[in-house]
Design an enzyme around this catalytic site. Structure first.
Site, PDB file in Angstrom:
ATOM      1  N   CYS A   1      -7.985   9.663   5.729  1.00  0.00           N
ATOM      2  CA  CYS A   1      -8.088   9.586   7.131  1.00  0.00           C
ATOM      3  C   CYS A   1      -6.787  10.241   7.811  1.00  0.00           C
ATOM      4  O   CYS A   1      -6.643  10.772   8.726  1.00  0.00           O
ATOM      5  CB  CYS A   1      -8.333   8.091   7.712  1.00  0.00           C
TER       6      CYS A   1
ATOM      7  N   ARG B   1      -7.424  12.312  10.811  1.00  0.00           N
ATOM      8  CA  ARG B   1      -8.625  12.839  11.327  1.00  0.00           C
ATOM      9  C   ARG B   1      -9.626  11.810  12.103  1.00  0.00           C
ATOM     10  O   ARG B   1     -10.335  12.036  12.687  1.00  0.00           O
ATOM     11  CB  ARG B   1      -9.384  13.510  10.410  1.00  0.00           C
TER      12      ARG B   1
ATOM     13  N   GLU C   1       0.774  -1.305  -0.060  1.00  0.00           N
ATOM     14  CA  GLU C   1      -0.058   0.016  -0.062  1.00  0.00           C
ATOM     15  C   GLU C   1       0.772   1.275  -0.014  1.00  0.00           C
ATOM     16  O   GLU C   1       0.637   2.242  -0.729  1.00  0.00           O
ATOM     17  CB  GLU C   1      -0.884  -0.024   1.030  1.00  0.00           C
TER      18      GLU C   1
ATOM     19  N   TRP D   1      -8.271  -2.245  -0.121  1.00  0.00           N
ATOM     20  CA  TRP D   1      -9.024  -1.193  -0.802  1.00  0.00           C
ATOM     21  C   TRP D   1     -10.499  -1.523  -1.643  1.00  0.00           C
ATOM     22  O   TRP D   1     -11.013  -0.675  -2.270  1.00  0.00           O
ATOM     23  CB  TRP D   1      -8.250  -0.193  -1.439  1.00  0.00           C
TER      24      TRP D   1
ATOM     25  N   TYR E   1      -4.742   9.492  -1.663  1.00  0.00           N
ATOM     26  CA  TYR E   1      -3.375   9.737  -1.228  1.00  0.00           C
ATOM     27  C   TYR E   1      -2.130   9.756  -2.313  1.00  0.00           C
ATOM     28  O   TYR E   1      -1.508  10.782  -2.453  1.00  0.00           O
ATOM     29  CB  TYR E   1      -2.831   8.645  -0.061  1.00  0.00           C
TER      30      TYR E   1
ATOM     31  N   ASP F   1      -9.535   4.014  13.143  1.00  0.00           N
ATOM     32  CA  ASP F   1     -10.117   2.738  13.482  1.00  0.00           C
ATOM     33  C   ASP F   1      -9.125   2.068  14.143  1.00  0.00           C
ATOM     34  O   ASP F   1      -8.016   1.294  13.669  1.00  0.00           O
ATOM     35  CB  ASP F   1     -10.632   2.119  12.097  1.00  0.00           C
TER      36      ASP F   1
END
Length: 318
Positions: A200, A220, A62, A84, A148, A223
């Site tokens: 995130c 922000r 990733e 994803w 991203y 999880d």
């Protein structure tokens, strides 16, 4: 003794015992707190959790995808990384192009209906296979928007040009390591509505002192059970890669969380994890022959001496 992992376990325990119940976008529900900071000393081992197995191959593939500016899941699926997939799959099955079995509300049905779950897994497998085999299909249905990779490498300027934030910040570390402006942002308000999942981990800043490179991330939304362990390892790896390229040692990874939450369907998993004793932290190996962060491939990044407890499974909230 694993002081870095203790940082994460303290976060999980704090939110479990002091967080408050809160509704969320997915309809799952959370226990949440607002504002929490962790500090990971990268000289004390690589912060990959040992109280459960965390698949490092997914983390590095990733991150390499981000580094190369990727926004399509085809790159990930070709490397057997499915983290994803759910978002583009949801967009596809809700479109007129999808002609298969009814996938309405699959996010919840897959968790409660074993027969439907088999159908869902089969349809998702077909979707992933087609993304890999059919470039045109992948181009249309595998894209996640300007997530991203696009923001890090191809930030769109008002005049039509682009900014390569990642190259820019590495150059700043090399030429002006005293700068307080070494910041990379993934949060582009103009692009947020078109992203499959708005960033995130929204912004990170680099800091150089005493021959060491540190990174501070503002996230922000975190999880705690599924996402945060990945984020910790990913940014520790990113910090280590940039440090190596710039002739520095990794310093600290500092992780600031906004809404730090445990989904209600992860409570038992977190309790199980908190009852486990951490092993010694593993170590990170980077191919010494590689100089640039943009030259690394999967085999150039490895984790060594990774001793861990067994997997703990939990469903991702979509």
């Amino acid at each position: 003794m694993n002081p870095n992992e203790e940082q994460y376990l303290k976060l999980a325990s704090y939110v479990l015992h002091h967080g408050h119940k809160k509704a969320d976008r997915t309809g799952t529900g959370t226990i949440s707190t607002f504002g929490y900071q962790m500090r990971f000393d990268l000289s004390k081992g690589f912060p990959l959790l040992t109280t459960k197995f965390v698949p490092f191959r997914l983390i590095k593939s990733e991150l390499l995808w981000f580094i190369h500016g990727g926004t399509n899941i085809r790159y990930l699926l070709q490397r057997n990384n499915h983290i994803w997939v759910e978002w583009p799959f949801k967009r596809y099955v809700e479109s007129d192009a999808y002609q298969g079995p009814d996938m309405t509300n699959f996010e919840k049905r897959r968790l409660t209906d074993p027969d439907f779950r088999k159908v869902y897994l089969h349809q998702k497998h077909l979707f992933c296979r087609r993304i890999i085999d059919d470039k045109a299909f992948a181009k249309k249905w595998g894209t996640l928007g300007n997530v991203y990779g696009a923001q890090w490498r191809h930030w769109q300027k008002r005049n039509g040009g682009q900014i390569d934030q990642l190259k820019w910040v590495i150059n700043k570390v090399r030429k002006t390591p005293f700068s307080r402006r070494m910041i990379v942002s993934a949060w582009n308000p103009e692009d947020v509505p078109s992203m499959a999942l708005p960033p995130c981990h929204t912004l990170w800043q680099l800091y150089v002192n005493d021959g060491k490179l540190s990174c501070q991330l503002y996230q922000r939304s975190g999880d705690i059970f599924l996402g945060v362990p990945f984020n910790i390892a990913s940014y520790a790896l990113l910090t280590s890669l940039i440090a190596k390229e710039c002739g520095l040692k990794p310093g600290y990874f500092i992780h600031d969380l906004g809404d730090a939450h445990i989904y209600l369907n992860h409570i038992s998993q977190i309790r199980e994890q908190l009852n486990r004793k951490p092993y010694k932290a593993p170590t990170l190996w980077l191919n010494p022959k590689k100089r640039s962060i943009f030259d690394y491939d999967m085999d150039d990044i490895k984790i060594e001496n990774y001793h861990h407890h067994s997997k703990i499974r939990g469903a991702v909230a979509i």
